[in-house]
Write an enzyme that holds these catalytic residues in place. Sequence first.
Site, mmCIF file in Angstrom:
data_model
loop_
_atom_site.group_PDB
_atom_site.id
_atom_site.type_symbol
_atom_site.label_atom_id
_atom_site.label_comp_id
_atom_site.label_asym_id
_atom_site.label_seq_id
_atom_site.Cartn_x
_atom_site.Cartn_y
_atom_site.Cartn_z
ATOM 1 N N TYR A 269 0.814 -1.208 0.000
ATOM 2 C CA TYR A 269 0.000 0.000 0.000
ATOM 3 C C TYR A 269 0.852 1.265 0.000
ATOM 4 O O TYR A 269 0.410 2.322 -0.440
ATOM 5 C CB TYR A 269 -0.935 0.029 1.211
ATOM 6 N N ASP B 184 -3.060 -18.210 1.914
ATOM 7 C CA ASP B 184 -4.171 -18.949 1.312
ATOM 8 C C ASP B 184 -4.695 -20.028 2.255
ATOM 9 O O ASP B 184 -5.900 -20.242 2.370
ATOM 10 C CB ASP B 184 -3.782 -19.531 -0.046
#
Length: 357
Positions: A142, A224
């Site tokens: 970010y 994941d």
Amino acid sequence: MKQHTIVVIPGDGIGREITAAAVRVLDAVAAKLGLQLNYQWRDAGGAAIDAVGEPLPTETVAAAMAADAVLLGAVGGPKWDNVEANLRPEQAILGLRKALKLYANLRPIRVPAALADASPLKRQAIDGLDLLIVRELVGGIYFGPKQEATLVDGVLQASDLEIYQEPEVARIVKLACEAAQLRRQSVTSVDKANVLASSRLWRKTAEKVSAAYPDVALSHLYVDNCAMQLILKPRQFDVIVTSNLFGDILSDEAAVLTGSIGMLPSASIGEGTSLYEPIHGSAPDIAGQGIANPLGTILSAALLLRYSLDCAAGAELIEAAVDKTLAQGYRTADLCQPGTTKVSTEEMTSRVLENLA
């Protein structure tokens, strides 16, 4: 008696409705416990773009830096989707995090008994869930260098760079370990070390930092797998610590386990003034209709009392009042089920206030 200054930033969409609800609850707690609260209302996000042409006015930053705490609603909406990247409403959030040096976001995920059947998971999987996600806030993709879409060999190409430095990882893992010491002494560090170099640094640093906390058990999961485990067996987790991007995604996934993202509060803490906000967005599609769920913001106010004003008693009063209100069957539209009573934003707030008494 010391007067505490709280900067309230309603933002956009439902922000004004939900922050107003939280301020009503804060005032009730203040009256009950003898706290002196002073509010300063400031603009940020789309509202600030409309007012002064930028998402984060300097006066908003200055007020936040001088305050004891900041209570934020939400920013953004389709009205500002086509502005320049540096003028998007979301820049207000990133700018506040940077200005206030807010390096950690704490997102408690707790399922009150009354909401166990509202979760998309079966009650036996979700009942009693109580975990904490600690998200790094000022590093990673970010905040890394960005390249907007440009033509490269005749093809549009864009990029975002993920960068982490060892001290950034060390301080967030340290905070997670300290939080775990007050809970169930377990930290799960989430990364993608099988693919990403930044994640390999993250994992190595987490191992190094955790060695100073022998009473805390550290484990690792790829992101994941963690996403899958949050659905399969969410109660295995105590404290999850992870990067900015992964934390953003995983905390929103975990929020849904409670039945509605409207239930979840958060606290952003660091070296300066701490900031408190619900984790949902501005929901412009329901703004002004009086149906938004204020509980995530009200519970964020409880975190504000606990962490910034050192008033655990006030935080516990709010949390107990919210639990009691839900146990009485009151629900906003996002949580309403057969056998419960649908109420408006205003009515839900009033019920919480009644239970505070």
